[in-house]
Design a protein around this motif. Structure first.
Motif, PDB file in Angstrom:
ATOM      1  N   LYS A   1      -7.309 -10.717  -1.915  1.00 29.31           N
ATOM      2  CA  LYS A   1      -8.428 -10.223  -2.714  1.00 29.31           C
ATOM      3  C   LYS A   1      -9.764 -10.323  -1.974  1.00 29.31           C
ATOM      4  CE  LYS A   1      -6.278  -8.893  -6.431  1.00 29.31           C
ATOM      5  NZ  LYS A   1      -6.186  -7.467  -6.775  1.00 29.31           N
ATOM      6  N   ASP A   2      -9.809 -11.170  -0.928  1.00 29.86           N
ATOM      7  CA  ASP A   2     -11.045 -11.331  -0.172  1.00 29.86           C
ATOM      8  C   ASP A   2     -11.201 -10.295   0.935  1.00 29.86           C
ATOM      9  OD1 ASP A   2      -8.907 -12.270   1.265  1.00 29.86           O
ATOM     10  OD2 ASP A   2     -10.022 -13.903   2.226  1.00 29.86           O
ATOM     11  N   LEU A   3     -10.268  -9.352   1.021  1.00 32.13           N
ATOM     12  CA  LEU A   3     -10.298  -8.332   2.065  1.00 32.13           C
ATOM     13  C   LEU A   3     -11.526  -7.429   1.910  1.00 32.13           C
ATOM     14  CD1 LEU A   3      -8.524  -7.218   4.434  1.00 32.13           C
ATOM     15  CD2 LEU A   3      -7.575  -5.612   2.767  1.00 32.13           C
ATOM     16  N   THR A   4     -12.281  -7.244   2.994  1.00 32.40           N
ATOM     17  CA  THR A   4     -13.469  -6.385   2.954  1.00 32.40           C
ATOM     18  C   THR A   4     -13.066  -4.922   3.015  1.00 32.40           C
ATOM     19  OG1 THR A   4     -13.723  -6.337   5.357  1.00 32.40           O
ATOM     20  CG2 THR A   4     -14.786  -8.159   4.167  1.00 32.40           C
ATOM     21  N   ASP A   5     -13.997  -4.034   2.666  1.00 30.61           N
ATOM     22  CA  ASP A   5     -13.715  -2.604   2.745  1.00 30.61           C
ATOM     23  C   ASP A   5     -13.428  -2.178   4.179  1.00 30.61           C
ATOM     24  OD1 ASP A   5     -14.090  -2.506   0.069  1.00 30.61           O
ATOM     25  OD2 ASP A   5     -15.683  -1.004   0.080  1.00 30.61           O
ATOM     26  N   TYR A   6     -14.127  -2.768   5.138  1.00 32.87           N
ATOM     27  CA  TYR A   6     -13.865  -2.435   6.535  1.00 32.87           C
ATOM     28  C   TYR A   6     -12.477  -2.931   6.946  1.00 32.87           C
ATOM     29  CZ  TYR A   6     -14.143  -2.185  11.604  1.00 32.87           C
ATOM     30  OH  TYR A   6     -13.884  -1.902  12.931  1.00 32.87           O
ATOM     31  N   GLY A   7     -12.098  -4.116   6.480  1.00 32.12           N
ATOM     32  CA  GLY A   7     -10.764  -4.624   6.761  1.00 32.12           C
ATOM     33  C   GLY A   7      -9.691  -3.726   6.177  1.00 32.12           C
ATOM     34  N   LEU A   8      -9.908  -3.242   4.953  1.00 35.85           N
ATOM     35  CA  LEU A   8      -8.962  -2.330   4.322  1.00 35.85           C
ATOM     36  C   LEU A   8      -8.907  -1.004   5.074  1.00 35.85           C
ATOM     37  CD1 LEU A   8      -7.028  -1.700   2.019  1.00 35.85           C
ATOM     38  CD2 LEU A   8      -8.992  -1.086   0.594  1.00 35.85           C
ATOM     39  N   TYR A   9     -10.054  -0.532   5.557  1.00 32.05           N
ATOM     40  CA  TYR A   9     -10.112   0.693   6.370  1.00 32.05           C
ATOM     41  C   TYR A   9      -9.225   0.557   7.600  1.00 32.05           C
ATOM     42  CZ  TYR A   9     -12.100   3.839   9.915  1.00 32.05           C
ATOM     43  OH  TYR A   9     -12.264   4.765  10.925  1.00 32.05           O
ATOM     44  N   ARG A  10      -9.315  -0.576   8.290  1.00 33.08           N
ATOM     45  CA  ARG A  10      -8.504  -0.804   9.487  1.00 33.08           C
ATOM     46  C   ARG A  10      -7.009  -0.845   9.151  1.00 33.08           C
ATOM     47  NH1 ARG A  10     -10.946  -3.413  13.858  1.00 33.08           N
ATOM     48  NH2 ARG A  10      -8.848  -3.272  14.755  1.00 33.08           N
TER      49      ARG A  10
ATOM     50  N   LEU B   1       0.829  -1.205   0.000  1.00 36.71           N
ATOM     51  CA  LEU B   1       0.000   0.000   0.000  1.00 36.71           C
ATOM     52  C   LEU B   1       0.862   1.252   0.000  1.00 36.71           C
ATOM     53  CD1 LEU B   1      -2.756  -1.112   2.547  1.00 36.71           C
ATOM     54  CD2 LEU B   1      -3.013  -0.875   0.071  1.00 36.71           C
ATOM     55  N   LEU B   2       1.912   1.257   0.791  1.00 35.75           N
ATOM     56  CA  LEU B   2       2.776   2.434   0.872  1.00 35.75           C
ATOM     57  C   LEU B   2       3.391   2.771  -0.477  1.00 35.75           C
ATOM     58  CD1 LEU B   2       4.303   4.651   2.332  1.00 35.75           C
ATOM     59  CD2 LEU B   2       5.991   2.953   3.026  1.00 35.75           C
ATOM     60  N   PHE B   3       3.931   1.758  -1.163  1.00 38.60           N
ATOM     61  CA  PHE B   3       4.591   2.041  -2.437  1.00 38.60           C
ATOM     62  C   PHE B   3       3.580   2.230  -3.567  1.00 38.60           C
ATOM     63  CE2 PHE B   3       8.011   0.474   0.167  1.00 38.60           C
ATOM     64  CZ  PHE B   3       8.961   1.441  -0.082  1.00 38.60           C
ATOM     65  N   GLY B   4       2.380   1.699  -3.389  1.00 42.63           N
ATOM     66  CA  GLY B   4       1.305   2.054  -4.306  1.00 42.63           C
ATOM     67  C   GLY B   4       0.971   3.526  -4.193  1.00 42.63           C
ATOM     68  N   ILE B   5       0.925   4.020  -2.963  1.00 44.21           N
ATOM     69  CA  ILE B   5       0.659   5.443  -2.726  1.00 44.21           C
ATOM     70  C   ILE B   5       1.748   6.297  -3.363  1.00 44.21           C
ATOM     71  CG2 ILE B   5       0.626   7.209  -0.916  1.00 44.21           C
ATOM     72  CD1 ILE B   5      -0.797   5.096   0.862  1.00 44.21           C
ATOM     73  N   ILE B   6       3.005   5.878  -3.213  1.00 48.87           N
ATOM     74  CA  ILE B   6       4.109   6.629  -3.808  1.00 48.87           C
ATOM     75  C   ILE B   6       3.986   6.672  -5.327  1.00 48.87           C
ATOM     76  CG2 ILE B   6       6.603   6.589  -4.211  1.00 48.87           C
ATOM     77  CD1 ILE B   6       6.907   5.598  -1.351  1.00 48.87           C
ATOM     78  N   SER B   7       3.579   5.531  -5.927  1.00 48.01           N
ATOM     79  CA  SER B   7       3.417   5.507  -7.384  1.00 48.01           C
ATOM     80  C   SER B   7       2.331   6.471  -7.832  1.00 48.01           C
ATOM     81  CB  SER B   7       3.084   4.093  -7.861  1.00 48.01           C
ATOM     82  OG  SER B   7       1.743   3.749  -7.582  1.00 48.01           O
ATOM     83  N   ARG B   8       1.366   6.726  -6.954  1.00 50.21           N
ATOM     84  CA  ARG B   8       0.237   7.617  -7.292  1.00 50.21           C
ATOM     85  C   ARG B   8       0.588   9.094  -7.142  1.00 50.21           C
ATOM     86  NH1 ARG B   8      -3.166  10.825  -8.065  1.00 50.21           N
ATOM     87  NH2 ARG B   8      -5.435  10.572  -7.929  1.00 50.21           N
TER      88      ARG B   8
ATOM     89  N   GLN C   1     -11.108   1.952  -5.071  1.00 52.40           N
ATOM     90  CA  GLN C   1     -10.868   0.974  -6.134  1.00 52.40           C
ATOM     91  C   GLN C   1      -9.422   1.001  -6.607  1.00 52.40           C
ATOM     92  OE1 GLN C   1     -12.920  -1.501  -7.058  1.00 52.40           O
ATOM     93  NE2 GLN C   1     -14.165  -0.684  -5.385  1.00 52.40           N
ATOM     94  N   GLU C   2      -8.827   2.175  -6.596  1.00 54.07           N
ATOM     95  CA  GLU C   2      -7.421   2.274  -6.991  1.00 54.07           C
ATOM     96  C   GLU C   2      -6.532   1.642  -5.921  1.00 54.07           C
ATOM     97  OE1 GLU C   2      -4.256   5.578  -8.720  1.00 54.07           O
ATOM     98  OE2 GLU C   2      -6.266   6.191  -8.101  1.00 54.07           O
ATOM     99  N   ILE C   3      -6.862   1.864  -4.662  1.00 51.67           N
ATOM    100  CA  ILE C   3      -6.087   1.289  -3.560  1.00 51.67           C
ATOM    101  C   ILE C   3      -6.129  -0.238  -3.610  1.00 51.67           C
ATOM    102  CG2 ILE C   3      -5.935   1.105  -1.038  1.00 51.67           C
ATOM    103  CD1 ILE C   3      -7.158   3.947  -0.935  1.00 51.67           C
ATOM    104  N   LYS C   4      -7.285  -0.784  -3.971  1.00 53.31           N
ATOM    105  CA  LYS C   4      -7.448  -2.248  -3.994  1.00 53.31           C
ATOM    106  C   LYS C   4      -6.525  -2.916  -5.008  1.00 53.31           C
ATOM    107  CE  LYS C   4     -12.160  -2.653  -2.215  1.00 53.31           C
ATOM    108  NZ  LYS C   4     -13.556  -3.059  -2.510  1.00 53.31           N
ATOM    109  N   LYS C   5      -6.081  -2.179  -6.019  1.00 51.83           N
ATOM    110  CA  LYS C   5      -5.169  -2.743  -7.015  1.00 51.83           C
ATOM    111  C   LYS C   5      -3.817  -3.094  -6.402  1.00 51.83           C
ATOM    112  CE  LYS C   5      -7.200  -0.041 -10.812  1.00 51.83           C
ATOM    113  NZ  LYS C   5      -6.924   1.024 -11.813  1.00 51.83           N
ATOM    114  N   TRP C   6      -3.514  -2.490  -5.258  1.00 49.62           N
ATOM    115  CA  TRP C   6      -2.199  -2.686  -4.642  1.00 49.62           C
ATOM    116  C   TRP C   6      -2.208  -3.765  -3.566  1.00 49.62           C
ATOM    117  CZ3 TRP C   6      -2.616   3.166  -3.418  1.00 49.62           C
ATOM    118  CH2 TRP C   6      -2.559   3.901  -4.601  1.00 49.62           C
ATOM    119  N   ILE C   7      -3.347  -4.401  -3.346  1.00 51.52           N
ATOM    120  CA  ILE C   7      -3.466  -5.355  -2.247  1.00 51.52           C
ATOM    121  C   ILE C   7      -2.648  -6.615  -2.490  1.00 51.52           C
ATOM    122  CG2 ILE C   7      -5.071  -6.919  -1.088  1.00 51.52           C
ATOM    123  CD1 ILE C   7      -7.176  -4.728  -1.254  1.00 51.52           C
ATOM    124  N   GLY C   8      -2.673  -7.135  -3.709  1.00 45.79           N
ATOM    125  CA  GLY C   8      -2.000  -8.395  -4.015  1.00 45.79           C
ATOM    126  C   GLY C   8      -2.999  -9.532  -4.076  1.00 45.79           C
TER     127      GLY C   8
END
Length: 341
Positions: free
Chosen positions: A58-67, A26-33, A47-54
C-alpha cells in the motif's frame, strides 16, 4: 462488490516468465476489468489499478507503480502463446495444422505525465502523474476473456490477491479449474515450466522453497467478505515415477499429483429472479433521484445479499436487493422503471 475473474482454461497454458507476486495480482486484475468489455481499447485509471496491489504494498508510490507496470508489459510480451488451427482435407484424409505464436495483448500502453526537461523519457525526477493503462486485446485471443462459455473457470480476485507468494498464486491458477474434481496430475517437466521453477533447483529445494510454502498457504483459512474460505481444503502433493506410482528413494520424478477435498459449487436454481434477469438484461431503467442505469444482471453485495445490478454511463453502480421483491408481482413494479424495451 466481489470481482470474479473469468477466463478460458487455455490461459493456464501461457507461461508467465518470472512474474512476481504483485505482477500476477495486476495481471489478473486487468483480466477482471476487460473480461466483458466489447470496446476495442480499454482505459483503466490509476486508482482502479491500486485496488489490485495488495495490503503489503500500500506504500507503493505512483512512480513505483509506473515502473512495475512497464516491467509487467515487458514480461507479458515475452509470454508467447501458440494457437493451433486444424483444417480437415477430407478428400485426402489429411488435416492441415497451423501453429501461430502471438500474444494476448495487441496494445499495452502505460500512460504517464512528466515535466519537460532535457530527458526524452520518464525519470523519477521528472515524473508527475500516472494516468493509467490503455489496453487492446489481440483479436486472436478475444475468446480468452470475453466469451462466457462452459469452458470458463472463475475465481475471486480478492482471494487471489490475498495469497502470499508467486509460486502459490501460480499453483492456485493451475489447480482452480479442477476444483470440483479434487485431483490434478501434471507431467513433471510441464509442471516445472508452468511454475517457472529455476533449472538449478534440486528436488529438496523445490519441496522447501516452493511446494511446502504453497500448500501451507493454499490450505489456510481466510475471511473474505465475512465468509470463511479455504482455497484447497486438505491439499496434498505426491511425486510419481514413470509408472505413476509414488516415488521411492532413487526414483526419477516423472509426474506430480495434487489432491484435495472437492469443492462443492452452489448453483442457483432457475427462479423468477433469473427469468427477470434474462428477460431484461441490457435494458435501461430510470430510478427517481438517481437517473438512468443499464441492467447488468444478478449479483451479490459485500454482505452477501443477492441483488440486481445496474450501471450508468460513468460505470457507477446502483443496486436493488432481491429480498425487496419477494414475488413475481413485485417484480412487475420494478419493470415499470424500464424506459426502453
Amino acid at each position: 462488490m466481489k470481482e470474479i475473474v473469468k477466463y478460458h482454461n487455455d490461459f493456464n497454458k501461457i507461461r508467465l516468465p518470472s512474474f512476481t507476486e504483485l505482477e500476477q495480482n495486476l495481471l489478473f486484475g486487468i483480466i477482471s476489468r476487460v473480461k466483458e468489455n466489447k470496446e476495442e481499447y480499454i482505459f483503466i485509471e490509476t486508482q482502479e489499478i491500486k485496488k489490485w496491489i495488495g495490503k503489503d504494498r500500500k506504500d507503493l508510490t505512483d512512480y513505483g507503480l509506473y515502473r512495475i507496470l512497464k516491467e509487467l508489459r515487458n514480461k507479458f510480451f515475452k509470454a508467447d502463446f501458440t494457437i493451433i488451427r486444424k483444417t480437415p482435407i477430407p478428400e485426402k484424409n489429411l488435416v492441415r495444422e497451423e501453429e501461430i505464436t502471438t500474444n494476448l495483448f495487441k496494445t499495452f500502453w502505460v500512460c504517464a505525465i512528466r515535466i519537460l526537461d532535457d530527458n526524452d523519457y520518464v525519470t523519477e525526477e521528472n515524473f508527475s502523474e500516472l494516468e493509467g493503462l490503455t489496453l487492446q486485446i489481440n483479436p486472436e485471443f478475444a475468446y480468452l476473456v470475453n466469451e462466457l462459455t462452459k469452458n470458463f473457470e472463475r475465481f475471486e480476485l480478492a482471494e487471489f490477491i490475498a495469497l502470499s507468494g508467486k509460486y502459490t498464486k501460480t499453483l492456485y491458477r493451475l489447480l482452480k479449474q479442477y476444483r470440483q474434481t479434487g485431483k490434478r496430475i501434471f507431467e513433471w517437466q510441464e509442471f516445472a515450466e508452468l511454475m517457472d521453477i529455476p533449472a538449478d533447483y534440486r528436488q529438496i529445494d523445490i519441496d522447501t522453497r516452493i511446494l511446502k510454502p504453497a500448500i501451507k498457504e493454499l490450505t489456510k483459512k481466510r475471511n473474505l467478505f465475512d465468509i470463511t474460505r479455504i482455497p484447497f481444503e486438505n491439499l496434498t502433493c505426491t511425486k510419481l515415477n514413470k509408472n505413476k506410482k509414488k516415488c521411492n528413494k532413487g526414483d526419477r520424478v516423472r509426474h506430480i499429483l495434487f489432491e484435495w477435498k472437492p469443492e462443492v459449487i452452489e448453483i442457483d436454481c432457475k427462479d423468477f429472479y433469473s427469468d427477470f434477469a434474462e428477460k431484461h438484461s441490457g435494458k435501461t431503467f430510470y430510478f427517481n433521484g438517481y437517473g438512468k442505469f443499464v441492467f447488468k444482471g444478478l449479483g451479490r453485495n459485500l454482505k452477501g445479499d443477492r441483488i440486481f445490478i445496474f450501471e450508468n454511463e460513468e460505470r457507477a453502480r446502483y443496486s436493488e436487493k432481491i429480498d425487496d421483491y419477494p414475488t413475481k408481482n413485485s417484480l412487475e413494479k420494478l419493470a415499470k422503471n424500464i424506459i426502453n424495451a
